[in-house]
Design an enzyme around this catalytic site. Structure first.
Site, short mmCIF file in Angstrom:
data_model
loop_
_atom_site.label_atom_id
_atom_site.label_comp_id
_atom_site.label_asym_id
_atom_site.label_seq_id
_atom_site.Cartn_x
_atom_site.Cartn_y
_atom_site.Cartn_z
N GLU A 153 -0.52 2.48 13.42
CA GLU A 153 -0.37 3.88 13.03
C GLU A 153 -1.57 4.64 13.55
OE1 GLU A 153 0.65 6.44 9.02
OE2 GLU A 153 0.95 4.28 9.03
N GLU A 192 -5.58 2.65 0.56
CA GLU A 192 -4.48 3.59 0.66
C GLU A 192 -3.77 3.75 -0.68
OE1 GLU A 192 -0.73 4.39 3.67
OE2 GLU A 192 -1.56 2.37 3.50
#
Length: 853
Positions: free
Chosen positions: A461, A735
């Protein structure tokens, strides 16, 4: 002490060589007696044989306008400043800053880009990159030489066998179709009379490497790697030469067999041609290049610092887990690469495998998804001195496979890479857990500020998510001078906003998963166009960024106004809402407790208000009135839709109240704050907010008299909480609140990074409330000192290097009293507001206060 100004700063650049503006703004700090005040300044600007003096009345010293005629391309200027005090005292001249313009116009480029002359299969994701070289002769000694260089792909340049600069992954990642950076290097000392040579290593980078979700996309920007380089050389005999990439250059397949930002790099030492970038090398076996087209009108100079190695880490442990396998723990999760060195005992092939954590004693790689993150070294003759060039990994642990030698013969170094921003912020408290939390926030920022503000450095990502940066910018702007870094990225935000008709979820935009394509407007993420320029203005005193981004900011608010319509409620379309609320299931981070349309409408009101303030700063009175009125209309609509008659919310969540209080959407914020505190206590002081509210919950509590609950929330150690991560051994922010579950296993969610800065946005509150330093006027020209000795803390020390100089606040609780020390630099004023102390106005210098408790 006579006043002494520093050497002038130039824009937001630490190295003003090859700057991209003809009229750079200047700034300085001043050392002087506390009572001294600036009344005027004088700039001395030497340009060749001409020297200009420019005297300006006033106290300004941050980003002051360029007073002289615009610079020409390549022009150099020596700039000094001296300051005059209100008392008539005149300082000596400051040390000089040497600044130099880059190539300011497309026609300044005469070089033609080059690419390999051989045919490549564009569908091959493992194409071998080229090396380029050229030899040349100089008839006299060199007095001045510059290299201007960029690439389609990433590059490193060598001249006469020595590397040029220390930068990594140049030219970085921008929206290449509109903005491609070039860099300027002073290579005077690397050239010599007689024979010389220049060479370039090349890699795929973001240009054509496979990048993005679900296996990624190949050739996002183009299929060919290409180099554009222009050497401009002045000789002692008075002549000048210009040597650019052209048909006289040669190419050869590189010893880098393959490089990928996700997959890693494979290097064949046996394929290296010794002396290839030195004069006298026989390049008869090299192939002719082909000419590559570069749109020189898109070339721009950097606004911020390049990516560099900023720190070396030594392993905290190295152990053998097999006859040819070593497991290395660097003790810190970070973004970077591994450097290996040994004089002997190295087998012909080594591989380095990377991971953020271990599970059952082995590397845990599930969360890397398609980013296999393996670097390979082939062709060793028994020795090694190597690290990859064109890849980067997020990891704490490395497994080295293929090494059978003695452990102590292999020198292993973790090389930390990120944009080389100047550190500006420190916070140390009496609480070890908070200190580790603060370091975790800083490490996650470093790991993800790698040319663009990525979300994570490890998996497939690593994108510039706009919402993550928006919520984190106040924290980041205290820790590091991110002004040039973010200013550059905001230019790309506007470019992509114009291209797609809205602010995208991430910038630069690449092909994405179906969830992100086509691009739809979304609150929190799109609001970066308004809120982040304001943060840069607030923290760095930069009205220029407000002006440059004003059209983007206004376009965003106007778009949301159209979407909301007369109701003034943004209650339609795709919204991520309170993304990663801890109550959301692992498989769907959007299923938060807070109504996503409440989040969207609250942010609509706040962006409209900030846009009104921006317009006022820029002297756009009509816009200031219009958007102020719009903000009030949205506030009224918010109250009608989600407000209750008793002053509370129908969607009463931690994030809902945090947004409503922080964005001034309720008539009785103290009542709402009490309810928010009750919600926090009902959860056992554990966090109940995701990305949309995490940076605001503590503020909403402290602003409404609920300080004790705010500290209880911060200091809670059970999951979900900030200190629960610390208790589980985190060295960066995660996260998810529960990326690592309480039983020590990894959260089953597919999306699970252990190095993600957004939840670290709490540190802004820590800096202002625990550290006690808050800007009241742009650039910290006026400062509020309001440290709060909450929880069981007995002391804290905060320091911030502002545009005016160093600000410090130190407090300790000792023997029934609170001792507070505040330090302000010249050019600032402050106000001290501490419980038990009458409000005090203070000026530059150090001030001590003792408050009975």
């Amino acid at each position: 002490m006579a006043p002494r100004p520093s050497a002038p700063t130039v824009e937001h650049l630490s190295e003003p060589l090859g700057i991209g503006t003809a009229t750079p703004r200047l700034g300085w700090t001043t050392q002087a007696e506390p009572a001294w005040r600036q009344a005027a300044y004088e700039l001395q600007i030497e340009r060749g044989r001409q020297t200009g003096h420019f005297t300006v009345a006033g106290a300004d010293q941050v980003l002051v306008p360029w007073p002289d005629a615009p610079l020409a391309s390549r022009e150099q200027a020596h700039v000094r400043v001296r300051v005059t005090g209100e008392d008539g005292s005149v300082s000596p001249w400051s040390p000089a800053t040497v600044l130099e313009a880059g190539l300011l116009h497309a026609l300044d480029w005469s070089a033609a880009g080059v690419r390999p002359g051989w045919t490549e299969d564009a569908s091959d994701s493992e194409r071998r990159p080229p090396q380029f070289r050229r030899g040349f002769s100089l008839p006299a000694a060199v007095t001045r030489a510059r290299l201007y260089v960029t690439a389609h792909g990433v590059y490193e340049v060598e001249i006469n066998g020595s590397r040029v600069g220390r930068e990594a992954l140049n030219p970085g990642w921008t929206v290449y179709q509109q903005r491609l950076r070039y860099h300027t290097y002073d290579i005077t000392d690397q050239l010599r009379e007689g024979e010389n040579a220049i060479g370039a290593w090349m890699g795929d980078g973001w240009w054509r490497g496979r990048y993005g979700f679900h296996g990624g996309t190949l050739n996002i920007y183009g299929t060919d790697i290409a180099l554009l380089a222009q050497l401009e050389i002045d000789l002692a005999d008075g002549t000048s030469l210009r040597i650019g990439t052209d048909a006289d250059w040669s190419a050869h397949p590189s010893p880098v067999l393959h490089s990928s930002l996700y997959v890693g790099e494979t290097y064949d030492a046996a394929a290296l041609s010794p002396g290839w970038s030195s004069p006298g090398f026989d390049d008869s076996a090299w192939k002719p290049v082909a000419i590559a087209e570069f749109a020189t009108g898109t070339l721009v100079a950097p606004d911020g610092p390049p990516v560099r190695c900023t720190e070396d880490l030594r392993p905290v442990s190295v152990g053998r887990t097999g006859p040819d396998t070593l497991l290395v723990d660097f003790g810190q999760n970070f973004a970077g690469r591994v450097h290996l060195a040994a004089d002997r005992g190295v087998d012909p092939e080594l591989s380095i495998h990377h991971a953020e954590l271990l599970q059952d004693g082995a590397l845990f790689t599930r969360n890397l998804r398609g980013a296999t993150s393996v670097d390979r070294y082939l062709g060793s003759d028994g020795s090694i001195d190597w690290e990859p060039r064109f890849t980067i990994h997020g990891f704490r642990y490395a497994e080295i496979r293929g090494y059978r030698g003695e452990i102590d013969q292999l020198r292993i170094t973790g090389r930390v890479y990120h944009s080389d921003m100047r550190r500006t912020g420190w916070l140390e408290t009496s609480h070890d857990g908070l200190n580790r939390l603060h370091e975790n926030v800083r490490w996650s920022m470093r790991s993800n500020f790698v040319d663009v503000p990525t979300d994570c450095p490890q998996r497939d990502e690593r994108l510039g998510w706009t919402g993550d940066l928006q919520v984190f910018a106040p924290t980041g702007s205290y820790l590091y001078d991110l002004s040039g870094f973010v200013t550059s990225w905001l230019r790309d935000v506007e470019v992509e906003q114009q291209r797609f008709g809205t602010v995208p979820w991430y910038v630069p935009v690449i092909p994405g998963a179906p969830q992100w394509t086509p691009i739809n407007p979304g609150a929190v993420w799109g609001d970066v166009a308004v809120l982040t320029p304001w943060t840069l203005y607030e923290r760095f005193g930069d009205t220029g960024v407000l002006e440059n981004q004003y059209a983007s900011a206004r376009a965003w608010v106007d778009q949301v106004e159209r979407l909301a319509g007369p109701s003034r409620l943004w209650n339609s379309g795709m919204q991520l809402g309170d993304w990663l609320d801890p109550a959301a299931p692992p498989e769907d981070p959007t299923l938060a407790l807070t109504d996503p349309y409440l989040v969207a409408t609250a942010y609509f009101a706040w962006s409209a208000q900030r846009l009104s303030q921006t317009a006022a700063v820029l002297g756009r009175g009509d816009d200031a009135e219009r958007y102020g009125r719009l903000a009030r209309e949205v506030r009224t609509a918010f109250g009608a839709e989600w407000g209750r008659s008793d002053g509370l919310l129908t969607n009463g969540t931690q994030t809902g109240y945090a947004l409503a209080i922080a964005f001034d959407l309720l008539d009785d914020p103290e009542r709402a704050g009490a309810e928010l505190a009750a919600l926090v206590r009902a959860r056992g002081n554990r966090v109940g907010a995701g990305f949309a509210g995490v940076n605001l919950v503590a503020d909403a509590l402290s602003r409404t008299g609920q300080l004790e609950t705010a500290f209880d929330l911060l200091l809670e150690e059970r999951t979900p909480s900030w200190l629960s991560m610390v208790g589980k051994g985190a060295t960066t922010m995660w996260e998810r609140w529960d990326s690592l579950l309480d039983d020590g296993t990894v959260n089953p969610g597919e999306m699970n990074s252990f190095n993600h800065y957004a939840l670290g946005s709490i540190a802004d509150w820590m800096h202002r409330v625990i550290g006690g330093i808050e800007p009241l006027e742009p650039g910290y020209r006026r400062i509020r000192f309001a440290p709060v000795p909450g929880g069981d803390l007995t002391g804290a020390r905060a320091r911030h290097d502002s545009p005016y100089g160093t600000i410090e606040c130190v407090w300790t609780r000792v023997d029934g009293s609170l001792d507070v020390s505040v330090t302000l630099p010249i050019g600032t004023t402050g106000v001290v507001e501490v419980a038990g102390l009458q409000r005090r106005e203070v000026g530059p210098g150090t001030h001590l206060f003792t408050i009975p408790q």
